[in-house]
Design an enzyme around this catalytic site. Structure first.
Site: not given
Ligand code: CO
Length: 213
Positions: A44, A46, A48, A100
């Site tokens: 992803c 993302d 994080r 995630h």
């Molecule tokens: Co994501």
């Protein structure tokens, strides 16, 4: 321009270069000669979920493709080009789809708000939801249902990798290619292996297998 967070990133880079070359003065020289990563990572976007940090790997070890919700969409030329290059030119032996918990893309797919252009991308996750509607409806806890859709979405993307002629060709040629599905926990940093790995087209529905010669 005044000093900003942006400038700090360049300062950080200088420090990193110094740190790496202090440990090994030929570090960049050696890396620049070429890459032979054993793994293609599809994760992803993302911020994080940084692929190298969470797996303790270094430059040269992971060939990385990231998009919203770690999707394997067969009309995505970007993903297909990365996949083709990784499998047929770099010769990776593992492809890891890593989702995630807490994924914003998956959360968006579970509701009905129109988000503009991203609706088109999210729609692919809504299909996973629909394909698993019976199981998901049985989960009354919203958080648990969300977690489960994250897992089911990763599983579907692993399966979608197996449906590509790129992966099926590698299997036919016995290159030892394995594809895997993982989910990363934002709250504890732990990666869960979903145990949906595939190393042949054996368990693929017949309709998705290609006659390859
Ligand atoms: Co994501």
């Amino acid at each position: 321009m005044k000093n900003t967070y942006y400038h700090q990133l360049l300062e950080n880079n200088k420090e990193w270069v110094e740190e790496m070359t202090a440990k090994d003065k030929n570090y960049f020289e050696e890396l620049s000669k070429g890459q032979k990563p054993p793994v293609l990572w599809i994760g992803c976007a993302d911020s994080r979920v940084p692929a190298n940090e969470i797996t303790g790997t270094h430059p040269g070890e992971l060939f990385v493709h990231r998009n919203i919700a770690n999707m394997v969409v067969h009309t995505d030329m970007n993903m297909l080009s990365v996949l083709d290059y990784a499998v047929n030119h770099l010769g990776v032996t593992h492809i890891i789809v890593c989702g995630h918990y807490g994924c914003g893309g998956v959360a968006a797919a579970m509701q009905n708000k129109s988000l503009g252009l991203i609706n088109k991308w999210i729609r692919n996750i809504k299909e996973v939801y629909k394909d698993n509607i019976t199981e998901l409806r049985k989960i009354s806890d919203d958080k648990k249902r969300f977690d489960r859709l994250v897992e089911l979405n990763v599983k579907a993307q692993v399966y979608d990798l197996a449906k590509t002629s790129i992966v099926q060709n590698a299997w036919k040629n016995n290159t030892g290619l394995e594809i895997h599905g993982w989910v990363y926990g934002l709250k504890d940093g732990v990666i869960k292996d979903l145990k949906v790995s595939m190393d042949s087209a054996e368990h693929l529905d017949a309709i998705f297998t290609f006659d390859l010669d």
